[in-house]
Design an enzyme around this catalytic site. Structure first.
Site, PDB file in Angstrom:
ATOM      1  N   ARG A 277       0.817  -1.225   0.000  1.00  0.00           N
ATOM      2  CA  ARG A 277       0.000   0.000   0.000  1.00  0.00           C
ATOM      3  C   ARG A 277       0.851   1.275   0.000  1.00  0.00           C
ATOM      4  NH1 ARG A 277      -5.053   0.787   0.857  1.00  0.00           N
ATOM      5  NH2 ARG A 277      -4.643   2.591   2.232  1.00  0.00           N
TER       6      ARG A 277
ATOM      7  N   PHE B 260       0.370   5.818  11.452  1.00  0.00           N
ATOM      8  CA  PHE B 260      -0.414   4.714  10.904  1.00  0.00           C
ATOM      9  C   PHE B 260       0.109   4.237   9.550  1.00  0.00           C
ATOM     10  CE2 PHE B 260      -3.071   6.459  14.149  1.00  0.00           C
ATOM     11  CZ  PHE B 260      -3.752   5.378  14.671  1.00  0.00           C
ATOM     12  N   GLU B 261       0.053   5.079   8.533  1.00  0.00           N
ATOM     13  CA  GLU B 261       0.414   4.620   7.192  1.00  0.00           C
ATOM     14  C   GLU B 261       1.064   5.759   6.430  1.00  0.00           C
ATOM     15  OE1 GLU B 261      -1.756   1.635   4.202  1.00  0.00           O
ATOM     16  OE2 GLU B 261      -2.700   3.616   4.236  1.00  0.00           O
ATOM     17  N   GLN B 262       2.369   5.716   6.323  1.00  0.00           N
ATOM     18  CA  GLN B 262       3.080   6.732   5.566  1.00  0.00           C
ATOM     19  C   GLN B 262       4.067   6.067   4.619  1.00  0.00           C
ATOM     20  OE1 GLN B 262       6.475   8.756   7.690  1.00  0.00           O
ATOM     21  NE2 GLN B 262       5.247   8.265   9.498  1.00  0.00           N
TER      22      GLN B 262
END
Length: 535
Positions: A351, A372-374
């Site tokens: 992702r 979280f999501e980088q």
């Protein structure tokens, strides 16, 4: 000669394991994914990264973990024909609680697929597994006390409430009585227990004094695994507290008897440098791994050369020269992500990036400060003086919410970044975003005015020289300095909130973000990391 550190850059909490004539060191990775670094050597001089075992969601998912949480102090051991790895996933840093969950996984080979984990408990962090000579296994762990001053067993720090011991097996988990077998020495902050057995004694190694300049390796022993444990005559085997040498912050290690018949002890260490103004102590390389020869005297371990301070250079067990520092150059054109890179927190790397014939594509996700999501792919800073370069071959931002580029990064409140973005009134532009230790609110600073860019590829470079750094860019011509010299020392353990506040190390790498949620991609063709003076 062995030159300390033996593992350069952020490689903390070394767990030392021997299997025949092979030697392994497992180190903490905190919020960086995949979890745990394992290096291998056959001479104790040169070490090679061979495995990062915690590489899928069943073993590790750190999305939402705060900075400097995640994998603390793994323990690597070998028994019953397989490797065993104990690890903690810490979910909270600040405040009274830690929420530290402890697991065990195993594998027949060091670089194979490790089994789904056994959950053990959450009583504290930094546990280990001791394999006794009768075949029984013992889980050793510190216990975390959230209740405050006056409630714990060690007056130096109430939160570190001693070392728990309980039997464990793969079939039955924790069984039988649990006992607090050691409250710690007067140094306090007693953590990272490791048990071993020699000449009828059980030895308990712990780390004490915190992760800063009071750190120490502490040793105690008992004839009975349940105690009572008596302290070493000097309490500690290794400590640089109160000294001013180049090696500092020593503690947290493990003893091994080699197949050559001598004895060595690992330890974590820091190498501080002054800030840009010549004052202060900053460790941008984080907590690194060192090793020192030890000897037995009166059934106690002592540094071979005496005292508590390890050497920068010492004779190795075999006549091998340390490898020279070399440039590391990667051209991205398919295949797998090179092993010197990691990313943050997520077990779903597909992702945030993919490797293809066009290069390394970073998929813009959350901000550079997200927990979280980088999409941040980076490698450790291993040298005080180095140059890093990359090239963005394809990126067409449509707003200032989309940006991609080169960053020197420690955590959400300690980074500098030169980013290709879109600026109102300018269009495609290079911007300089900085968060130089702004704790706790992580407010951004903008040290330079945006620079208009042409269409097409953009090359970015950063030169780090000790406590200062400078960004550069070019589009087909000469390199052009971008912005002022920046404080590189702040991207260190001591930067921002200071000593004991952060536990990892500086990274340099590539980042893309798209806070609009449109997942704009940026393609990077290459990445070079060149230590000063390297070929």
């Amino acid at each position: 000669m062995i030159q300390n550190p033996i593992l350069l850059g952020f490689n903390a909490d070394p767990s030392f394991c021997r299997v025949g004539e092979d030697y392994y060191i497992a180190t903490s990775t905190f919020e960086w994914y995949p979890g745990v670094q394992i290096h291998h050597s056959r001479d104790l001089v040169n070490w090679e990264l061979v495995s990062r075992p915690l590489n899928r969601a069943a073993l590790l998912d750190m999305r939402g973990n705060p900075d400097s949480c995640g994998i603390w102090a793994p323990c690597l051991s070998y028994a019953d024909g397989k490797f065993w790895l104990v690890y903690t996933d810490v979910k909270r840093l600040d405040g009274a609680f830690k929420d530290a969950h402890n697991y065990i996984t195993a594998c027949d080979t060091i670089d194979g697929e490790w089994c789904d984990p056994w959950y053990v408990n959450s009583s504290g962090f930094d546990p280990s597994l001791f394999h006794d000579d009768d075949g029984r296994k013992w889980f050793v762990n510190m216990v975390w006390n959230h209740r405050g001053p006056g409630t714990g067993g060690n007056p130096a720090n109430a939160s570190f409430d001693g070392i728990l011991l309980q039997e464990w097996s793969p079939e039955g988990g924790l069984t039988g009585p649990v006992k607090n077998v050691y409250k710690g020495s007067p140094r306090g902050l007693t953590e990272a227990p490791h048990l071993f057995k020699r000449n009828g004694y059980y030895y308990l190694t712990t780390a004490e004094g915190g992760t800063g300049y009071d750190h120490a390796v502490t040793l105690a022993r008992s004839r009975d695994i349940w105690g009572p444990y008596e302290d070493h005559p000097e309490h500690h085997v290794i400590s640089t507290k109160g000294t001013d040498g180049p090696i500092q912050r020593t503690g947290h290690g493990q003893w091994v008897e080699t197949h050559w018949g001598n004895h060595f002890h690992t330890f974590l260490m820091g190498r501080p440098i002054p800030g840009p103004d010549g004052t202060g102590r900053y460790c941008p390389l984080g907590r690194e791994t060192g090793i020192e020869e030890v000897v037995w005297r009166d059934d106690w371990l002592w540094l071979k050369e005496g005292g508590l301070v390890p050497r920068q250079e010492l004779p190795g067990p075999v006549d091998v020269a340390p490898k020279a520092r070399e440039a590391v150059r990667h051209s991205f054109g398919g295949g797998e992500l090179p092993m010197d890179f990691q990313w943050l927190r997520t077990p779903e790397p597909e992702r945030i990036f993919r490797m293809g014939p066009e290069g390394l594509s970073l998929i813009g996700r959350e901000s550079i400060g997200s927990w979280f999501e980088q999409a941040l792919v980076a490698r450790r800073q291993e040298d005080f003086d180095y140059t890093a370069e990359t090239e963005i071959t394809a990126f067409a931002p449509e707003s200032y919410q989309q940006a991609a580029g080169l960053t020197t990064y420690y955590n959400r409140h300690k980074f500098h970044a030169a980013l290709v973005s879109d600026e109102p009134g300018i269009g495609r532009a290079l911007v300089l975003m900085s968060c130089p230790g702004n704790w706790p609110d992580a407010q951004l600073e903008w040290p330079a005015e945006p620079v208009a860019l042409e269409d097409g590829p953009v090359e970015l470079k950063v030169e780090v020289r000790g406590a200062v750094q400078q960004f550069f860019y070019r589009q087909g011509g000469d390199w052009v300095a971008f912005g002022p010299e920046l404080n590189a020392a702040v991207i260190s353990d001591e930067g921002g909130r200071g000593e004991h506040g952060s536990f990892t190390g500086a990274f340099v790498g590539m980042v893309a973000m798209d806070t609009s949620g449109m997942a704009k991609e940026a393609v990077f063709s290459r990445f070079d990391y060149v230590p000063e003076g390297a070929a």
